[in-house]
Scaffold this motif. Structure first.
Motif, PDB file in Angstrom:
ATOM      1  N   LYS A  54       0.623 -36.205  10.141  1.00 45.44           N
ATOM      2  CA  LYS A  54       1.560 -36.072   9.024  1.00 45.44           C
ATOM      3  C   LYS A  54       0.819 -35.972   7.694  1.00 45.44           C
ATOM      4  O   LYS A  54       1.204 -35.191   6.820  1.00 45.44           O
ATOM      5  N   TYR A  55      -0.238 -36.748   7.548  1.00 42.57           N
ATOM      6  CA  TYR A  55      -1.020 -36.710   6.312  1.00 42.57           C
ATOM      7  C   TYR A  55      -1.687 -35.344   6.124  1.00 42.57           C
ATOM      8  O   TYR A  55      -1.654 -34.777   5.025  1.00 42.57           O
ATOM      9  N   ILE A  56      -2.274 -34.818   7.190  1.00 42.79           N
ATOM     10  CA  ILE A  56      -2.944 -33.519   7.100  1.00 42.79           C
ATOM     11  C   ILE A  56      -1.950 -32.416   6.756  1.00 42.79           C
ATOM     12  O   ILE A  56      -2.206 -31.566   5.885  1.00 42.79           O
ATOM     13  N   ILE A  57      -0.798 -32.419   7.420  1.00 38.69           N
ATOM     14  CA  ILE A  57       0.222 -31.396   7.141  1.00 38.69           C
ATOM     15  C   ILE A  57       0.743 -31.537   5.714  1.00 38.69           C
ATOM     16  O   ILE A  57       0.924 -30.535   5.004  1.00 38.69           O
ATOM     17  N   PHE A  58       0.966 -32.771   5.279  1.00 34.64           N
ATOM     18  CA  PHE A  58       1.484 -33.003   3.930  1.00 34.64           C
ATOM     19  C   PHE A  58       0.493 -32.522   2.876  1.00 34.64           C
ATOM     20  O   PHE A  58       0.870 -31.863   1.903  1.00 34.64           O
ATOM     21  N   ILE A  59      -0.784 -32.852   3.048  1.00 36.39           N
ATOM     22  CA  ILE A  59      -1.801 -32.427   2.079  1.00 36.39           C
ATOM     23  C   ILE A  59      -1.956 -30.906   2.096  1.00 36.39           C
ATOM     24  O   ILE A  59      -2.134 -30.271   1.045  1.00 36.39           O
ATOM     25  N   MET A 106       6.459 -27.689  11.221  1.00 37.57           N
ATOM     26  CA  MET A 106       5.402 -28.231  12.077  1.00 37.57           C
ATOM     27  C   MET A 106       5.461 -29.745  12.118  1.00 37.57           C
ATOM     28  O   MET A 106       5.260 -30.365  13.173  1.00 37.57           O
ATOM     29  N   LEU A 107       5.766 -30.355  10.972  1.00 37.56           N
ATOM     30  CA  LEU A 107       5.855 -31.804  10.932  1.00 37.56           C
ATOM     31  C   LEU A 107       7.005 -32.308  11.800  1.00 37.56           C
ATOM     32  O   LEU A 107       6.879 -33.321  12.478  1.00 37.56           O
ATOM     33  N   MET A 108       8.147 -31.586  11.771  1.00 32.08           N
ATOM     34  CA  MET A 108       9.279 -31.985  12.599  1.00 32.08           C
ATOM     35  C   MET A 108       8.959 -31.829  14.089  1.00 32.08           C
ATOM     36  O   MET A 108       9.360 -32.659  14.909  1.00 32.08           O
ATOM     37  N   ALA A 109       8.229 -30.762  14.430  1.00 32.07           N
ATOM     38  CA  ALA A 109       7.856 -30.563  15.828  1.00 32.07           C
ATOM     39  C   ALA A 109       6.972 -31.694  16.316  1.00 32.07           C
ATOM     40  O   ALA A 109       7.189 -32.253  17.407  1.00 32.07           O
ATOM     41  N   GLN A 117      28.513 -18.450   8.957  1.00 33.03           N
ATOM     42  CA  GLN A 117      28.599 -18.852  10.353  1.00 33.03           C
ATOM     43  C   GLN A 117      27.227 -19.034  10.990  1.00 33.03           C
ATOM     44  O   GLN A 117      27.123 -19.513  12.116  1.00 33.03           O
ATOM     45  N   ARG A 118      26.176 -18.656  10.261  1.00 30.61           N
ATOM     46  CA  ARG A 118      24.798 -18.942  10.684  1.00 30.61           C
ATOM     47  C   ARG A 118      24.260 -20.016   9.747  1.00 30.61           C
ATOM     48  O   ARG A 118      23.689 -19.722   8.704  1.00 30.61           O
ATOM     49  N   PRO A 119      24.459 -21.272  10.081  1.00 33.33           N
ATOM     50  CA  PRO A 119      24.169 -22.363   9.138  1.00 33.33           C
ATOM     51  C   PRO A 119      22.681 -22.557   8.901  1.00 33.33           C
ATOM     52  O   PRO A 119      21.836 -22.111   9.677  1.00 33.33           O
ATOM     53  N   ALA A 120      22.398 -23.242   7.805  1.00 28.22           N
ATOM     54  CA  ALA A 120      21.026 -23.659   7.531  1.00 28.22           C
ATOM     55  C   ALA A 120      20.691 -24.818   8.452  1.00 28.22           C
ATOM     56  O   ALA A 120      21.469 -25.763   8.579  1.00 28.22           O
ATOM     57  N   MET A 121      19.535 -24.750   9.095  1.00 26.28           N
ATOM     58  CA  MET A 121      19.155 -25.777  10.067  1.00 26.28           C
ATOM     59  C   MET A 121      17.687 -26.125   9.910  1.00 26.28           C
ATOM     60  O   MET A 121      16.859 -25.251   9.656  1.00 26.28           O
ATOM     61  N   LEU A 122      17.385 -27.398  10.068  1.00 29.40           N
ATOM     62  CA  LEU A 122      15.997 -27.829  10.181  1.00 29.40           C
ATOM     63  C   LEU A 122      15.584 -27.712  11.638  1.00 29.40           C
ATOM     64  O   LEU A 122      16.297 -28.194  12.523  1.00 29.40           O
ATOM     65  N   SER A 123      14.468 -27.090  11.878  1.00 23.29           N
ATOM     66  CA  SER A 123      14.056 -26.871  13.264  1.00 23.29           C
ATOM     67  C   SER A 123      12.592 -27.214  13.436  1.00 23.29           C
ATOM     68  O   SER A 123      11.795 -27.118  12.494  1.00 23.29           O
ATOM     69  N   ALA A 124      12.246 -27.638  14.615  1.00 21.81           N
ATOM     70  CA  ALA A 124      10.863 -27.903  14.984  1.00 21.81           C
ATOM     71  C   ALA A 124      10.216 -26.569  15.345  1.00 21.81           C
ATOM     72  O   ALA A 124      10.124 -26.199  16.521  1.00 21.81           O
ATOM     73  N   LYS A 125       9.813 -25.816  14.305  1.00 21.89           N
ATOM     74  CA  LYS A 125       9.212 -24.482  14.463  1.00 21.89           C
ATOM     75  C   LYS A 125      10.107 -23.560  15.274  1.00 21.89           C
ATOM     76  O   LYS A 125       9.636 -22.750  16.084  1.00 21.89           O
TER      77      LYS A 125
END
Length: 400
Positions: A90-95, A274-277, A362-370
Motif C-alpha cells: 500500500k505504501y509503494i502504490i500510494f507513493i 491496484m490497491l483495491m485488488a 445505467q452504467r454506474p460508476a464503480m470501484l473495481s479491483a483492476k
C-alpha cells in the motif's frame, strides 16, 4: 441553531492527519520550521523501526529453530508477514501515485461548492464521514491499542499479582507484541527500548494500512456528494415545451457535470484499482490466518486480541465496500431521477436528450479491483462467506 457547513479541508483533514501523525504531511500544509523538523524526524524513526522489525522477522524465519513443528508460531509469523506486506505494498502504490492523487485532490477541491448557500444545496454535511466510517476508525485504533499495549498490561498485572500473593522469587515476564526474538538478554532498559520500537512500528504499519483506504473513501465520498446533487437537480427541474432552448441548456450543464464526474471517477479508479485488488487479496489471507490462529490459541490474552483484530480487518474492508456501494447507488440514481421528474412536459428535443442521460446513467460508476472484482457490499459478503468456509474446514481438520 443551524449546523456549520463543512468546507473541503474538513473532509481531507482526517486522511491527512493519519499520515501526518507518522511524520508524512501528504498535503504539505503550512507549518512552523520546528514542526517540519519533528515530523521529518519521526518519519525517519518510523522507517528505521520498520526495517529493524522486518530484518528480525526474516532472520528468525530463516533460522527456523522456533518455528519447526510449531503450528501456532508459524501462523503468528504468517499474520505478521501478511500484515507487513500489506502495508508495504500500500505504501509503494500510494507513493507511486502521490502526484496523481494530489492532482485529483486539487480538482475535487475546485469542484467543491464555494459558499454556505451552495453547500446547503449540496448537503455537504450529510457526506461528512458518516457514522459507519467514524466508528470503524475508532474501533480500528482501539484494536491497535489492545494488541500493542496488551502485553505490557499483562506482564505488569502478572508481576503485581505475584508480588502480593507469592512468597517465592518473582520474575517480570518480558512479553512482546510480535513473535520474533530481537534481544537475547532482556533488562528493563532493553525492554523499554523494545516496546518503543514495537509502538513506532505498529503505528507506522497500521496508519499506512488504514490511511490509504481513508484517502480513497474521502475522494469517493466527494464523488457521491456530486452525483447525489446532480440527481436532485434533475429530479426537481420542471421543463416546459415552450422553453425548449432553456431546457436544453439545462440538460447541457447536467451532461457536462455528469461527464466530468465520470472522468474523475476513472482517475480515482486508476489510482486505487491496484490497491483495491491487493487489498482484497491481503484481507482474505489475513482473515483466514487470524481465524486459524484464534482457534489454535484459544481464549487467552493473545487469542482475544487477535479476535478483535479479525473484526477490525473486517470492519476496515466493510468501510471500503460501503463507499463502493454508495458510489454505485448514487451514480445509478441519475437515471431514476430523470424518470421521476416531469419529463413529459418538455419538448420532444428535451426528451430525446434526456434519454441519452438515462442510458449513460445505467452504467454506474464503480470501484473495481483492476476491472476484475467490483468493490461493493456483495463483495464483502462473498469475502466473509469464503472466510467462514475456510474457518469451518480448518476447525474440522484440527478437531477444535
Amino acid at each position: 441553531m443551524t449546523n456549520v457547513e463543512r468546507n473541503y479541508d474538513d473532509f481531507t483533514h482526517v486522511p491527512n492527519l493519519v499520515f501526518k501523525s507518522m511524520g508524512y504531511d501528504f498535503l504539505d500544509t503550512p507549518k512552523p520550521w520546528w514542526q517540519h523538523i519533528l515530523l521529518r524526524t519521526y518519519w525517519i524513526l518510523c522507517l528505521l523501526s520498520h526495517w529493524y522489525m522486518v530484518y528480525y522477522l526474516i532472520l528468525r524465519t530463516v533460522e527456523w529453530d522456533t518455528l519447526a513443528g510449531n503450528t501456532t508460531a508459524i501462523m503468528r509469523y504468517g499474520i505478521a508477514y501478511f500484515f507487513v506486506l500489506n502495508s508495504d505494498v500500500k505504501y509503494i502504490i500510494f507513493i507511486y501515485y502521490r502526484r496523481h492523487l494530489r492532482e485529483l485532490n486539487n480538482r475535487m477541491r475546485a469542484l467543491y461548492p464555494k459558499d454556505d448557500c451552495e453547500r446547503r444545496e449540496y448537503r455537504v454535511n450529510d457526506f461528512y464521514w458518516p457514522r459507519i466510517a467514524r466508528y470503524g476508525v475508532y474501533y480500528y485504533y482501539f484494536v491497535v491499542f489492545v494488541v500493542v499495549v496488551g502485553p505490557i498490561l499483562q506482564a505488569t498485572g502478572t508481576y503485581l499479582y505475584q508480588r502480593f500473593t507469592s512468597s517465592s522469587e518473582i520474575k517480570f515476564m518480558y512479553l512482546s507484541t510480535y513473535p520474533m526474538e530481537r534481544i537475547k538478554s532482556m533488562t528493563p532498559i532493553t525492554y523499554a527500548f523494545s516496546q518503543a520500537v514495537d509502538f513506532v512500528f505498529s503505528h507506522f504499519v497500521m496508519n499506512i494500512n488504514l490511511g490509504t483506504d481513508i484517502w480513497m473513501m474521502c475522494l469517493c465520498g466527494q464523488l457521491c456528494m456530486h452525483f447525489a446533487h446532480l440527481g436532485r437537480q434533475l429530479e426537481t427541474y420542471r421543463p416546459n415545451r415552450h422553453r425548449q432552448l432553456e431546457d436544453c441548456a439545462f440538460l447541457v450543464s447536467i451532461v457536462r457535470k455528469h461527464q466530468l464526474l465520470f472522468i474523475l471517477h476513472k482517475e480515482l479508479d486508476s489510482i486505487f484499482g491496484m490497491l483495491m485488488a491487493y487489498n482484497l487479496f491481503s484481507t482474505a489471507t489475513t482473515l483466514c490466518c487470524v481465524a486459524v490462529y484464534s482457534i489454535l490459541q484459544g481464549l487467552n490474552r493473545e487469542g482475544f486480541g487477535f479476535l478483535l483484530f479479525f473484526f477490525g480487518c473486517s470492519a476496515q474492508f466493510y468501510m471500503v465496500c460501503y463507499y463502493g456501494q454508495l458510489l454505485i447507488d448514487l451514480s445509478e440514481s441519475i437515471a431514476l431521477s430523470a424518470y421521476k421528474h416531469t419529463w413529459y412536459e418538455g419538448s420532444p428535443t428535451y426528451r430525446k436528450y434526456l434519454l441519452l442521460i438515462m442510458q449513460r446513467a445505467q452504467r454506474p460508476a464503480m470501484l473495481s479491483a483492476k476491472g476484475v472484482i467490483i468493490i461493493s457490499v456483495d463483495t464483502f459478503t462473498s469475502l466473509m462467506n469464503m472466510t467462514y468456509r475456510f474457518f469451518a474446514i480448518t476447525r474440522r481438520v484440527l478437531g477444535k
